[in-house]
Design an enzyme around this catalytic site. Structure first.
Site, mmCIF file in Angstrom:
data_model
loop_
_atom_site.group_PDB
_atom_site.id
_atom_site.type_symbol
_atom_site.label_atom_id
_atom_site.label_comp_id
_atom_site.label_asym_id
_atom_site.label_seq_id
_atom_site.Cartn_x
_atom_site.Cartn_y
_atom_site.Cartn_z
ATOM 1 N N ASP A 64 49.624 39.388 29.390
ATOM 2 C CA ASP A 64 48.806 39.761 28.513
ATOM 3 C C ASP A 64 47.744 40.700 28.962
ATOM 4 O O ASP A 64 47.104 41.426 28.319
ATOM 5 C CB ASP A 64 48.120 38.726 27.765
ATOM 6 C CG ASP A 64 47.654 37.535 28.688
ATOM 7 O OD1 ASP A 64 47.639 38.014 30.065
ATOM 8 O OD2 ASP A 64 47.190 36.634 28.332
ATOM 9 N N HIS A 65 47.191 40.559 30.222
ATOM 10 C CA HIS A 65 46.014 41.314 30.840
ATOM 11 C C HIS A 65 46.401 42.937 30.915
ATOM 12 O O HIS A 65 45.690 43.719 30.769
ATOM 13 C CB HIS A 65 45.412 40.852 31.856
ATOM 14 C CG HIS A 65 44.720 39.528 31.851
ATOM 15 N ND1 HIS A 65 45.218 38.383 30.889
ATOM 16 C CD2 HIS A 65 43.417 39.041 31.746
ATOM 17 C CE1 HIS A 65 44.270 37.640 30.799
ATOM 18 N NE2 HIS A 65 42.958 37.829 31.383
ATOM 19 N N ASP A 119 42.900 30.872 33.928
ATOM 20 C CA ASP A 119 42.101 31.738 33.102
ATOM 21 C C ASP A 119 41.070 30.874 32.717
ATOM 22 O O ASP A 119 41.249 29.808 32.106
ATOM 23 C CB ASP A 119 42.934 32.408 32.160
ATOM 24 C CG ASP A 119 42.036 33.370 31.200
ATOM 25 O OD1 ASP A 119 42.534 34.512 31.585
ATOM 26 O OD2 ASP A 119 41.183 33.375 30.599
ATOM 27 N N ARG A 379 33.301 38.310 26.147
ATOM 28 C CA ARG A 379 32.198 38.640 27.218
ATOM 29 C C ARG A 379 31.651 40.170 26.869
ATOM 30 O O ARG A 379 32.459 40.826 26.678
ATOM 31 C CB ARG A 379 32.652 38.377 28.462
ATOM 32 C CG ARG A 379 33.306 37.275 28.690
ATOM 33 C CD ARG A 379 33.628 36.893 30.284
ATOM 34 N NE ARG A 379 33.756 35.640 30.391
ATOM 35 C CZ ARG A 379 34.814 34.871 31.163
ATOM 36 N NH1 ARG A 379 35.612 35.471 31.719
ATOM 37 N NH2 ARG A 379 34.783 33.508 31.105
ATOM 38 N N SER A 532 34.791 34.758 34.651
ATOM 39 C CA SER A 532 36.099 34.571 34.772
ATOM 40 C C SER A 532 36.352 33.586 35.963
ATOM 41 O O SER A 532 35.790 33.308 37.145
ATOM 42 C CB SER A 532 36.842 36.154 35.343
ATOM 43 O OG SER A 532 37.943 35.963 35.946
ATOM 44 N N ARG A 534 39.096 34.102 38.006
ATOM 45 C CA ARG A 534 39.770 34.946 39.127
ATOM 46 C C ARG A 534 39.573 34.549 40.483
ATOM 47 O O ARG A 534 38.378 34.658 40.798
ATOM 48 C CB ARG A 534 39.690 36.618 38.879
ATOM 49 C CG ARG A 534 38.283 37.004 38.985
ATOM 50 C CD ARG A 534 38.001 38.367 38.490
ATOM 51 N NE ARG A 534 38.135 38.556 36.969
ATOM 52 C CZ ARG A 534 37.414 39.491 36.373
ATOM 53 N NH1 ARG A 534 36.591 40.164 37.184
ATOM 54 N NH2 ARG A 534 37.304 39.634 35.147
#
Ligand code: MIC
Ligand code: SF4
Length: 641
Positions: A64-65, A119, A379, A532, A534
């Protein structure tokens, strides 16, 4: 004593520790999700563990990203993810099927279960009455291998909702109100559990919006009970069998209670450039907008887009506005079409994109210079949109569409009567973009040339002498540490390449400078590493020899990621010492390995060989072993795999 909903689920899943606040606990994970930007690394890590098939009840890999196939790298990643999913027993949600959190809520989320996702907005599924948490990819890989997830038992904050929302005021405004009151660090170490009469008035997707943005409070997760509303949503998704009632006991004890009278809320808006800079829409109304986006995992459900469609019926978007719709999922889009709601969007002049994250993570849709972009995304950290000095405001779909019609920030109440939105009793269900795992494990993994193996990292030495190569202030986000966007996202499976962008917006020379030292330290302020999940924000700095981070305080997921990759996160015992440590100072810590392994909560550092400070080493026993081994994967190989 009675239990809260969160405590009920945690007590069913706990394998170690006590359900008392601040106790280190381990819990079993029933479901996992990954998305492509963190997923490639998570699956490389899973492969490195040598487990033949996932051990969870359900694991799903979403794409999706990054949907921008500007060269071979992105489609190569998609093929890698699809082949891994087939081989290891994972559902694969194809590019274009939707944003992980929206699709998971529709098709997989179950009351009473635990979900770990790579996520930070994984708590979205708390809207379904599950404990859903964000984590780094390596923690998710461990969960797929059947290893319980470790965390510190959070405080449980009860949020009592009374009454019901006025027309034009939405779920988004409920969470904006909490962000206004508590700020982006107000939720660290907490679970927000919603209760009270007002809960019954909110649908599951509205609850999901509130839980989703609990991530911006820094919360571990947020949760709603599972009640008749939950059942209704599951019936509409043709998943009634997944329903069970789950409500807090009458005598449940919360660590603290916050009250929100829904009928008193007004449309709210977060101003540039932080999700907690909240004001009333009416206080900032009248400013010219040039771009409006309705999308992201926070606000692109069927209800959100049906509302926008009904408002747009017979109207036209303002001539100076680019109005963009990023649907949360293919299901949302398909049902809008089925119910005749797509045509209003098209006729009014919307730009309709495929389902995915898109501009929320700076994958296109960058706003023009010196212009206001109004978005329903999660965000608005500086530059995240892809434009330097951007002015991104965050609001509800209702405020967004009202502003797109007038060309300026507009309180939706100015539009007169609010249209009704009817939710389908049964959604059209079509899972043809979800590929189930293969029964056959003999699948070849497709690995394009951009997919590089995981770097190996050394164990912790006994003494560290590091140079402070960067000194930053409060609320540094993982977007500052490891930016995303269309140039950088294709490098998520290539650590040597992506590390060249670490701290790009603060000091573009950082990577070159850092590689010249054996050990590098970074000094930060409060809430270091918010945003995030990440893990690249830990993994890439570690590749650049960063071994120590000192801050006034850390955000939860980032701290866990630092430990997972062998970077030692230490906090200042006295926050005033921050001013005494200058850029380029040398920091020396003797016996660091022995101190950590002995359980010491403090370490003494010598700065420039002259000054001495005490730093807090606030770690569980497991964290200490992981740090000594040089990272989670090395520790797991030694001790559990
Ligand atoms: C985000 O919203 O910042 C992201 C992009 O979804 C991240 C994940 C990532 O960086 O891959 C998140 O929230 O964890
Ligand atoms: Fe995607 Fe944005 Fe949601 Fe992150 S916050 S998962 S980038 S839509």
């Amino acid at each position: 004593m009675g239990l809260t909903v969160a405590e009920k689920i945690i007590s069913k899943h706990i394998t170690e520790g006590e359900i008392t606040k601040s106790s280190p606990i381990s819990i079993e994970i029933d479901q996992t999700l990954t998305q492509d930007a963190t997923g490639t690394m998570a699956y490389l890590e899973f492969e490195a563990m040598g487990i033949p098939r996932v051990k969870t009840e359900v694991s799903v890999s979403y794409v999706d990203h990054n949907l921008l196939q500007s060269d071979f790298r992105n489609p190569d990643d998609h093929l890698f993810l699809q082949s891994i999913a087939k081989k290891y027993g994972i559902y694969f949600s194809k590019p274009g099927n939707g944003i992980c959190h929206q699709v998971h809520l529709e098709r997989f989320a179950c009351p009473g279960k635990t979900l770990l996702g790579s996520d930070s907005h994984t708590p979205t599924c708390g809207g379904m009455g599950m404990i859903a948490m964000g984590a780094g990819g390596l923690d998710v890989a461990m969960a797929m291998a059947g290893i319980p997830f470790n965390l510190i038992m959070p405080k449980i904050i009860g949020v009592k909702l009374t009454s019901s929302l006025q027309p034009w005021v939405s779920a988004r405004d409920v969470i904006l109100e909490l962000l206004r009151r508590l700020t982006v660090k107000g939720g660290v170490g907490k679970i927000f559990e919603y209760f009270g009469e007002g809960v019954k008035t909110l649908t599951v997707p509205e609850r999901a919006t509130i839980c989703n943005l609990g991530a911006e409070l820094g919360a571990t997760t947020s949760i709603f009970p599972s009640d008749e509303m939950t059942k209704k949503f599951l019936v509409a998704q043709d998943r009634e069998k997944d329903w069970q009632e789950l409500i807090a006991d009458n005598d449940a004890q919360y660590n603290e209670i916050i009250e929100i009278d829904l009928s008193q809320l007004e449309p709210l808006i977060a101003c540039p450039s932080a999700p907690d800079k909240v004001q009333k829409v009416s206080d900032v109304a009248g400013q010219k907008v040039s771009q409006v986006i309705v999308g992201s995992c926070a606000n692109s459900s069927y209800y959100d887009l049906a509302m926008v469609s009904n408002v747009l019926q017979g109207r036209s978007i303002h001539g100076d506005v680019s109005f963009e719709i990023n649907p949360g999922s293919k299901q949302v889009l398909e049902n809008l079409e089925e119910n005749g709601l797509l045509k209003n969007l098209i006729k009014a002049g919307s730009r309709i994109h495929q389902s995915g994250c898109l501009g929320c993570i700076g994958m296109g849709q960058a706003p023009a210079t010196d212009s206001i972009s109004l978005r329903t995304v999660t965000r608005n950290f500086p530059g995240r949109s892809g434009t330097k000095n951007d002015q991104v405001y965050l609001c509800s779909p209702q405020t967004a569409v009202a502003s797109a019609l007038s060309g300026k920030i507009t309180d939706p109440k100015d539009l007169g009567a609010m249209p009704e939105v009817e939710l389908p009793e049964k959604f059209v269900i079509n899972d043809n973009m979800i590929v189930p795992p293969s029964e056959n494990a003999d699948i070849k993994i497709i690995r394009g040339p951009n997919i590089k193996p995981l770097p190996e990292f050394d164990p912790l030495p006994e003494e560290i002498t590091a140079t402070v190569l960067l000194k930053v202030g409060d609320n540094i986000t993982t977007d500052h540490i490891m930016p995303a966007g269309s140039h950088i996202l294709p490098l998520r499976s290539n650590i040597p390449s992506i590390s060249q962008y670490v701290f790009n917006s603060i000091d573009p020379e950082f990577p070159q400078k850092a590689l010249a030292y054996t050990f590098v330290a970074i000094l930060g302020g409060e809430n270091y590493g918010q945003g995030s999940s990440r893990e690249h924000a830990a993994l890439a700095p570690r590749y650049l020899h960063v071994r120590i981070k000192i801050a006034k305080s850390f955000a939860r997921i980032h701290k866990a990621n630092l430990i997972n990759f062998g970077i030692i996160p230490l906090t200042l015992s006295n926050p005033d010492d921050y001013d005494k440590i200058a850029l380029n100072s040398t920091i020396n810590i003797k016996n660091i390995r022995t101190l950590l392994l002995s359980g010491s909560n403090e370490v003494s550092v010598a700065v420039n060989e002259t000054d001495h400070f005490t730093l807090n080493a606030d770690f569980s026993e497991r964290d200490r072993k992981i740090l000594a081994a040089g990272g989670l994967l090395s520790w797991a190989r030694l001790e559990i795999l």
